[in-house]
Write a protein that holds these residues in place. Sequence first.
Motif, mmCIF file in Angstrom:
data_model
loop_
_atom_site.group_PDB
_atom_site.id
_atom_site.type_symbol
_atom_site.label_atom_id
_atom_site.label_comp_id
_atom_site.label_asym_id
_atom_site.label_seq_id
_atom_site.Cartn_x
_atom_site.Cartn_y
_atom_site.Cartn_z
ATOM 1 N N THR A 127 0.833 -1.209 0.000
ATOM 2 C CA THR A 127 0.000 0.000 0.000
ATOM 3 C C THR A 127 0.867 1.259 0.000
ATOM 4 N N ASP A 128 0.298 2.336 -0.521
ATOM 5 C CA ASP A 128 0.974 3.634 -0.460
ATOM 6 C C ASP A 128 1.302 4.005 0.981
ATOM 7 N N LYS A 129 0.360 3.738 1.880
ATOM 8 C CA LYS A 129 0.543 4.093 3.282
ATOM 9 C C LYS A 129 1.805 3.471 3.845
ATOM 10 N N SER A 130 2.014 2.179 3.607
ATOM 11 C CA SER A 130 3.201 1.518 4.159
ATOM 12 C C SER A 130 4.484 2.013 3.494
ATOM 13 N N LEU A 131 4.425 2.390 2.227
ATOM 14 C CA LEU A 131 5.610 2.949 1.562
ATOM 15 C C LEU A 131 5.920 4.335 2.098
ATOM 16 N N TYR A 132 4.886 5.154 2.332
ATOM 17 C CA TYR A 132 5.115 6.480 2.916
ATOM 18 C C TYR A 132 5.729 6.357 4.309
ATOM 19 N N ASP A 133 5.256 5.378 5.078
ATOM 20 C CA ASP A 133 5.824 5.169 6.419
ATOM 21 C C ASP A 133 7.300 4.810 6.330
ATOM 22 N N ASN A 134 7.670 3.977 5.342
ATOM 23 C CA ASN A 134 9.081 3.644 5.141
ATOM 24 C C ASN A 134 9.881 4.868 4.731
ATOM 25 N N MET A 135 9.311 5.691 3.857
ATOM 26 C CA MET A 135 10.001 6.899 3.413
ATOM 27 C C MET A 135 10.210 7.856 4.589
#
Length: 627
Positions: free
Chosen positions: A398-406
């Motif tokens: 999900t975008d959400k989990s990628l944003y959290d990683n970023m």
Amino acid sequence: MTSRDISLIAKRKVRNATFDLKRLLKISWRRVVRFLISLLQVYLCFLLIETGNVTLFKGVLPVSFISGAFFLNFSFIFLFIAIIYLIVGSDYLCGIVSTTVSSLIAIVNHYVVLLHGMPLSFQELQNFGTALNVIRGMTITPDATFFKIMGLFFFGLFLSMGLYVLNVGNSSKWGDTLWKRLIYAIVAFGVFDMVILSPASKKPESILAWSWREVYPTYGFALCSLESFQNLHNVVERPDGYEVADIPTLNISTWYTDERPDIIMILNETFYDFNVVTQLETDTEFLPYISNMEDLKKGYAVVPNFGGGTNATEYELLTGNSNRLINNFAPFNVIDMNDSLSIVSVLNELGYETTAMHSESGSNYSRYRGYKELGFDNVYFGEEFRDLDYYADRVYATDKSLYDNMIKKYESSVAQQAQGEYVPQFMYLLTIQNHGGWDQNPAGEDIIHSVKEYGAATSVLNEYLSCMQTSDKAFYDLIQYYKNVDRPVVICMLGDHCPSFAYDVIDSDMDSDIEEYNLRRTPFLMWSNIETPADSWIDSIGTVSTNYIVPELLKELELPRPAYYQYMTQIAPKYPVLGSGMKYMDADGTVHLYDEAPIDVTGYFYMEYNNIGDRQGNVPDLFRVPR
């Protein structure tokens, strides 16, 4: 010898001649039938391949029997089959092999079209690993086209068995007919040379000057594949009339600010607004947060392709170059970007720490090599992401989990700065959540439903819009995080292309030129916590082609930028859409052919060619960051 003897001899010769004529007729009948079956198999192979290429964007067999392009494709396939015949030594085995190969090509292309919007090219073969990685997101099931291909395949085997029956009693070995097969191959090459390679050929000089996706329905898979192969070593196309002396001169701005805001750039996989192609009606708003964020600046980016081609959008976005000069190649595969101009090279010069992130494999489109050559300080791919989440049964993070990683990488980079030190951050993230196919979840997981019916596309549209709503909320949460960051920040996000089923949803009464642009027009969003002038570009983005985004952003932030980028921002108000394609768009929304382009338009492509294609005539001052 008496007259009676002469008469008997004459009668005997007549009888023998009659026998020879009957035998000759019998042999000729067999040869005629074998020849006709062989011709039919050539056409069958053509029909098989083109059946697999039935495109979502056209909906019909690409090449008609009566078109000139048919005979060009036919001669190419004729040569291909003659070579197989030369190797295998038997016409019925040749039929089996050619039919099998054509069927495999057709089946592969059919599912590649469903996934990617266009059939496989030689350039895409370099991305075979990418195809294997993304194909796991598709539900591959036999459909009507698959069964049609299989029907043609078995008909081809039936024809081959007919050739076998006609060959019964022929015990010749492989070498016995070599001379005959060589003659066939020479004749086939002669036809191929006369029809395709000769100056009198009806084949255009260049059929892939713009886009494989748009020309193969007209010229056919075989012909486009031939040119695709020929172009493997012709990466950058020289613009007509190009001379170094004709590159435009311009006044270079040398005043810049000392401010260095953090820049977050997100290329969001298949992030698209269907309202540009249809009056979308849904039971729930699919972009409720983005639609209601008053501090979010909104516009549209015209990307290089529709339905696929993420790497092409990446290249235009990061470099400011157009894909128009590189023959629809996947740029990271074929272009050496070491020491090349890009937002990465500019920001590296300005003291930024630069980071690229993508949760999939770095082998996809050779991104690992491409990101390194662009000069990113840090590069993170799939195995380095943590705590990834997924939407129901979908296989993409999900975008959400990628944003959290970023955010974690961002916080780590900022935390490592020494007391009182300020190192500005540039972070580029390529997402994956919305990638096709859109039939991975059960219908009960859809949170948005289209009120209007679009036939078979309705169910995939529902899953797609549900993905978009999760992207919408994730982007809102990302903005909320950066609102609490005590650093100047600019965030840009745009979609890389529309989904491959967009053509099934588009309004049928749309003008063809506008239809093309709307299929290539994705949302472009900007947010910033720094002050901008009232008349700033951010406040009036409108519609721009992808290659303008970095030059315009650097200008808006008053950061140093090379002459090439300054020239682009000077012509942007007159020609806001000036990227890939056969046409460009002026400020009035009028579409023009590049053949009619004025000097300031061709000047951009002269500069681009000097940047990436003219090694000997390169003018480095055009592409350096001024000091």
